[in-house]
Design a protein around this motif. Sequence first.
Motif, mmCIF file in Angstrom:
data_model
loop_
_atom_site.group_PDB
_atom_site.id
_atom_site.type_symbol
_atom_site.label_atom_id
_atom_site.label_comp_id
_atom_site.label_asym_id
_atom_site.label_seq_id
_atom_site.Cartn_x
_atom_site.Cartn_y
_atom_site.Cartn_z
ATOM 1 N N THR A 1 0.854 -1.176 0.000
ATOM 2 C CA THR A 1 0.000 0.000 0.000
ATOM 3 C C THR A 1 0.896 1.233 0.000
ATOM 4 N N HIS A 2 0.294 2.403 -0.032
ATOM 5 C CA HIS A 2 1.050 3.638 0.085
ATOM 6 C C HIS A 2 0.547 4.394 1.296
ATOM 7 N N GLY A 3 1.445 5.022 2.011
ATOM 8 C CA GLY A 3 1.027 5.789 3.176
ATOM 9 C C GLY A 3 2.173 6.647 3.672
ATOM 10 N N THR A 4 1.891 7.396 4.726
ATOM 11 C CA THR A 4 2.924 8.244 5.304
ATOM 12 C C THR A 4 3.785 7.411 6.251
ATOM 13 N N VAL A 5 5.090 7.467 6.047
ATOM 14 C CA VAL A 5 6.041 6.783 6.928
ATOM 15 C C VAL A 5 7.070 7.813 7.376
ATOM 16 N N CYS A 6 7.223 7.967 8.669
ATOM 17 C CA CYS A 6 8.176 8.951 9.209
ATOM 18 C C CYS A 6 7.932 10.333 8.597
ATOM 19 N N GLY A 7 6.670 10.665 8.386
ATOM 20 C CA GLY A 7 6.332 11.967 7.831
ATOM 21 C C GLY A 7 6.464 12.066 6.322
ATOM 22 N N LEU A 8 6.917 10.980 5.682
ATOM 23 C CA LEU A 8 7.075 10.994 4.218
ATOM 24 C C LEU A 8 5.799 10.478 3.566
ATOM 25 N N PRO A 9 5.072 11.357 2.861
ATOM 26 C CA PRO A 9 3.797 10.941 2.293
ATOM 27 C C PRO A 9 3.971 9.976 1.122
ATOM 28 N N ASN A 10 2.940 9.183 0.876
ATOM 29 C CA ASN A 10 2.882 8.336 -0.315
ATOM 30 C C ASN A 10 4.072 7.376 -0.433
ATOM 31 N N THR A 11 4.470 6.828 0.698
ATOM 32 C CA THR A 11 5.600 5.884 0.704
ATOM 33 C C THR A 11 5.098 4.469 0.400
ATOM 34 N N LEU A 12 5.804 3.787 -0.474
ATOM 35 C CA LEU A 12 5.456 2.398 -0.794
ATOM 36 C C LEU A 12 5.830 1.499 0.389
ATOM 37 N N ILE A 13 4.807 0.774 0.874
ATOM 38 C CA ILE A 13 4.983 -0.118 2.024
ATOM 39 C C ILE A 13 4.535 -1.509 1.580
ATOM 40 N N ALA A 14 5.458 -2.443 1.475
ATOM 41 C CA ALA A 14 5.118 -3.771 0.960
ATOM 42 C C ALA A 14 5.377 -4.828 2.023
ATOM 43 N N ARG A 15 4.454 -5.778 2.105
ATOM 44 C CA ARG A 15 4.665 -6.889 3.045
ATOM 45 C C ARG A 15 5.423 -7.999 2.318
ATOM 46 N N THR A 16 6.685 -7.730 2.061
ATOM 47 C CA THR A 16 7.538 -8.657 1.327
ATOM 48 C C THR A 16 8.866 -8.761 2.076
ATOM 49 N N GLY A 17 9.716 -9.627 1.597
ATOM 50 C CA GLY A 17 11.025 -9.765 2.232
ATOM 51 C C GLY A 17 11.765 -10.964 1.689
ATOM 52 N N TYR A 18 12.935 -11.183 2.257
ATOM 53 C CA TYR A 18 13.839 -12.216 1.736
ATOM 54 C C TYR A 18 14.434 -12.961 2.919
ATOM 55 N N THR A 19 13.583 -13.162 3.938
ATOM 56 C CA THR A 19 14.079 -13.748 5.178
ATOM 57 C C THR A 19 13.275 -14.978 5.597
#
Lengths: 127, 364
Positions: B168-186
């Motif tokens: 999804t996109h959202g505000t992260v640490c005050g940064l608007p429209n940040t791409l946030i993905a539930r992915t990884g390599y662990t």
Amino acid sequence: MAYPAELKYTKEHEWIKIEGNTGTIGITDHAQNSLGDIVFVELPKVGSDITAGKSFGTVESVKAVSDLYAPMSGKIAEVNPELANAPEKVNTEPHSAWMVKVTLTNPAESSALLSAADYEKFVAEEQ
Amino acid sequence: MGAKMVDFNGWDMPVEYPASGERKTGGLVAEHLAVRKSVGIFDVSHMGDIRLAGPEALAAVQHMTMNDASKLQIGQAQYSALLYPQGTFVDDVIVHRMGENDYLLVINAGTREKDVNWVREAAKGYNCTVEDLSDNYTQIAIQGPNGWKTLQKLTDVDLTQVKFYWFTHGTVCGLPNTLIARTGYTAEDGFEIYVPSDEATSERVWNEVMKAGKEFDVVPCGLGARNTLRLEGALSLYGHEISDSITVWEAGLTRFLKMDKGDFTGRETLAKQQQEGIKRTLVGLENVDRGIPRDGYKVVDLGGKEIGYVTSGSPAPFLKRNISLAYVPVELSAVDTEVAVEIRGQNVKCKVVPIPFYKRPKKS
């Protein structure tokens, strides 16, 4: 961690403590730190011969395997039994977690080894 | 940070971080365990990002990748791969559907230039633009069972609503429209966030994640732990389990291969290979006798005849076993088959075990 003055060092990052004709060998703090978490130490059998400058075993961390080079020549008198089950001791106490004790066959070889101060300088230059 | 750095495809990357401040134990094993038990964060800015956008973006993505991107909803991602006509790998990728006709491929560092050229070439003739956005983003992975709780403190998005392999996109640490993905390599639950790549912003976000994760004993993790974590999960690494000389069939990634989705690069050869069958296949090995198989070591049968090689091998910090992935002949690939790995002149007995070696516990 300071490098104990009573030990002698190699450029391959082993240390040796010379007491009479016995040499006790391990790896330096710098070596264990470069390797990271040590999980396996493979050492020669008691009675086998090792030669200065030649590989006598291996030490493995999670990420790497590295040869152990003999600081001096001799016959293996004792192998540290603790390291089979607790190899991480090499990380926590590198300068006391010894690997092998050797009956030295050529004590004159010690002249080629580094003092603690020289080794420290060598490590600083290498980085 | 005082991390041990290594040159990784032209990037200065931390292999592991030392103990510091209140954190008493540093190093790969502590990092690995933090991700399995709580949370660890990784700077994975070296990953590349290619955007395809335009009326025929989907057709282009379908043409150049093996998974079926037409199944993706907006906000959904899938594991896939760019293939050569020979059915071998240009690279593995994660395809994100960003919008109606808007796709983002996340690619590997080591293959970035090759991938970008490949994608540009493959997209020719399709009405869509190809942009290399790799330099625009710093990618930070927040991995582990407490990863979401850590990130939740820094964003207005309800992360519990983001399912695995969705974004999804959202505000992260005050940064608007940040791409946030539930992915990884662990092989663990976790998120990856994509923030502007300028140093001040990247550093600020990194520090805020560290601070937010403090109550969960968050640990900064390097490439070493990234490798052992993915190995426990039997996740492929380019140049190891997959490469330009290994086919999809051999690599065992067939659940991401959609032969019936329509034509795509590599399909014809893969269809032929499917008829002919494969000679070698990727298996998981676990040591029976003492020793640590490493990348590139030979695999031999119990008679000592060379039959394959180890693609990745390491002590597994969480499983506490010595595990490896290896290519072996199909007839020696059944679970419990005994083979040996040549370790410094000694043939050390191993047995085939199911992969992945590690599966994260199902949510209760």
